[in-house]
Design a protein around this motif. Structure first.
Motif, short mmCIF file in Angstrom:
data_model
loop_
_atom_site.label_atom_id
_atom_site.label_comp_id
_atom_site.label_asym_id
_atom_site.label_seq_id
_atom_site.Cartn_x
_atom_site.Cartn_y
_atom_site.Cartn_z
N ILE A 141 0.82 -1.21 0.00
CA ILE A 141 0.00 0.00 0.00
C ILE A 141 0.86 1.26 0.00
CG2 ILE A 141 -0.24 0.15 2.51
CD1 ILE A 141 -3.23 0.84 1.99
N ARG A 142 2.11 1.15 0.46
CA ARG A 142 2.98 2.33 0.59
C ARG A 142 3.87 2.50 -0.63
NH1 ARG A 142 6.76 1.34 4.40
NH2 ARG A 142 6.46 -0.85 3.96
N PRO A 143 3.67 3.54 -1.42
CA PRO A 143 4.48 3.75 -2.61
C PRO A 143 5.98 3.87 -2.31
CG PRO A 143 2.63 5.27 -2.59
CD PRO A 143 2.64 4.57 -1.27
N ARG A 181 10.87 -6.36 -11.28
CA ARG A 181 10.14 -5.16 -11.69
C ARG A 181 8.66 -5.40 -11.94
NH1 ARG A 181 8.93 -2.32 -16.12
NH2 ARG A 181 9.77 -3.79 -17.62
N LYS A 182 8.31 -6.55 -12.52
CA LYS A 182 6.92 -6.81 -12.89
C LYS A 182 6.10 -7.47 -11.78
CE LYS A 182 7.93 -7.30 -17.77
NZ LYS A 182 7.87 -8.17 -18.93
N ASN A 183 6.71 -7.82 -10.66
CA ASN A 183 6.01 -8.59 -9.63
C ASN A 183 5.61 -7.77 -8.42
OD1 ASN A 183 6.35 -10.88 -11.20
ND2 ASN A 183 8.34 -11.32 -10.30
N VAL A 184 5.52 -6.46 -8.57
CA VAL A 184 5.14 -5.58 -7.47
C VAL A 184 3.96 -4.74 -7.89
CG1 VAL A 184 5.89 -3.69 -5.97
CG2 VAL A 184 7.49 -5.52 -6.54
N ALA A 185 2.93 -4.71 -7.04
CA ALA A 185 1.77 -3.85 -7.28
C ALA A 185 1.59 -2.95 -6.06
CB ALA A 185 0.52 -4.69 -7.51
N ILE A 186 1.44 -1.66 -6.31
CA ILE A 186 1.17 -0.71 -5.23
C ILE A 186 -0.34 -0.48 -5.23
CG2 ILE A 186 1.60 1.60 -4.31
CD1 ILE A 186 4.05 -0.29 -4.29
N LEU A 187 -1.00 -1.08 -4.25
CA LEU A 187 -2.46 -0.96 -4.15
C LEU A 187 -2.92 -1.39 -2.76
CD1 LEU A 187 -3.57 -4.15 -4.37
CD2 LEU A 187 -2.99 -3.78 -6.74
N ASP A 188 -4.15 -1.05 -2.46
CA ASP A 188 -4.79 -1.47 -1.21
C ASP A 188 -5.66 -2.67 -1.56
OD1 ASP A 188 -6.33 -1.88 1.04
OD2 ASP A 188 -6.98 0.19 1.23
N THR A 189 -5.19 -3.88 -1.25
CA THR A 189 -5.92 -5.09 -1.66
C THR A 189 -7.28 -5.20 -0.99
OG1 THR A 189 -4.79 -6.39 0.03
CG2 THR A 189 -3.85 -6.41 -2.19
N ALA A 203 7.79 2.09 -0.57
CA ALA A 203 8.43 0.78 -0.47
C ALA A 203 8.64 0.11 -1.82
CB ALA A 203 7.60 -0.12 0.44
N GLU A 204 8.14 0.74 -2.87
CA GLU A 204 8.15 0.11 -4.19
C GLU A 204 9.55 -0.24 -4.68
OE1 GLU A 204 6.26 0.74 -8.64
OE2 GLU A 204 6.13 2.37 -7.19
N ALA A 205 10.49 0.66 -4.60
CA ALA A 205 11.84 0.41 -5.13
C ALA A 205 12.50 -0.78 -4.42
CB ALA A 205 12.70 1.66 -4.99
N GLU A 206 12.39 -0.83 -3.10
CA GLU A 206 13.00 -1.93 -2.35
C GLU A 206 12.35 -3.26 -2.70
OE1 GLU A 206 13.94 -3.16 2.28
OE2 GLU A 206 13.12 -1.19 1.83
N LEU A 207 11.03 -3.28 -2.85
CA LEU A 207 10.33 -4.51 -3.21
C LEU A 207 10.68 -4.98 -4.62
CD1 LEU A 207 6.85 -3.80 -1.64
CD2 LEU A 207 8.50 -5.52 -0.90
N ARG A 208 10.80 -4.03 -5.55
CA ARG A 208 11.16 -4.39 -6.92
C ARG A 208 12.56 -5.00 -6.97
NH1 ARG A 208 7.25 -3.20 -10.28
NH2 ARG A 208 5.94 -1.38 -9.98
N ALA A 209 13.45 -4.56 -6.08
CA ALA A 209 14.81 -5.12 -6.04
C ALA A 209 14.77 -6.59 -5.60
CB ALA A 209 15.68 -4.30 -5.09
N VAL A 210 13.83 -6.96 -4.76
CA VAL A 210 13.71 -8.33 -4.26
C VAL A 210 12.83 -9.19 -5.19
CG1 VAL A 210 12.87 -9.76 -2.35
CG2 VAL A 210 14.09 -7.64 -1.87
N CYS A 211 11.71 -8.64 -5.62
CA CYS A 211 10.70 -9.43 -6.34
C CYS A 211 10.78 -9.32 -7.86
CB CYS A 211 9.31 -9.00 -5.90
SG CYS A 211 9.00 -9.23 -4.16
#
Length: 176
Positions: free
Chosen positions: A13-15, A27-35, A17-25
């Motif tokens: 949900i927190r934009p 580029r295409k496996n991260v979605a910034i949204l409120d599920t 955190a996107e860069a750090e998550l993309r580094a682990v997961c």
């Protein structure tokens, strides 16, 4: 491959955190949204591991357990939460019906990031951040609280409450 899985995906949900998550997961496996506001229909994963949104714990737990777990979209759900969440008159019936299979009590309080203390500023900075809030120049908090936390774990196919090491007792009214 990471931890025995071909890929990791993240919904966050927190934009910030996107860069750090993309580094682990990736580029295409991260979605910034409120599920909870815009669920990802048909999504299927081998496990959901999450820190549920503060103030929306019950809504999140119900979505994860009654939604994803019971529908076979996630055979394992692990949520980080305060242990005092178990002791509530309003949640007692749901907890007793969907008691986690395991509750792992953390021996140390986690730190979640340094929140800005300025009213109406939603900024939360990493624990490594030194200095003031970059948005409003307000002071930052410590990032932890006095609550005890644990991992609530549910597994598909295991009857609710059948193997839990903790038991939630029925709520009773005080007659005094």
């Amino acid at each position: 491959e990471y931890a025995g899985h071909e890929k990791l995906s993240a919904w966050e949900i927190r934009p910030e955190a996107e860069a750090e998550l993309r580094a682990v997961c990736g580029r295409k496996n991260v979605a910034i949204l409120d599920t909870l506001a815009q669920p990802v229909d048909g999504a299927c994963t081998s496990a959901v591991i999450t820190n549920v949104p503060y103030g929306r714990e019950q809504e999140a737990m119900q979505f994860l357990v009654e939604g994803l777990l019971q529908k076979g979209q996630a055979p394992l759900v692990a949520t980080l939460g305060k242990l005092q969440w178990l002791s509530s008159k309003d949640r007692n019936a749901w907890i007793r019906s969907y008691m986690p299979h395991r509750i792992l009590v953390l021996s140390r309080r986690p730190s979640f990031g340094k929140p800005c203390k300025t009213e109406d500023c939603p900024t939360i900075m990493p624990m490594s951040w030194t200095g003031r809030c970059p948005v409003c120049d307000g002071a930052l908090g410590s990032g932890s609280d006095a609550a005890t936390y644990g991992w609530y774990i549910w597994e598909q196919g295991v009857p609710y409450g059948s193997s839990s090491l903790l038991e939630v007792l029925p709520y009773w009214e005080d007659d005094t």
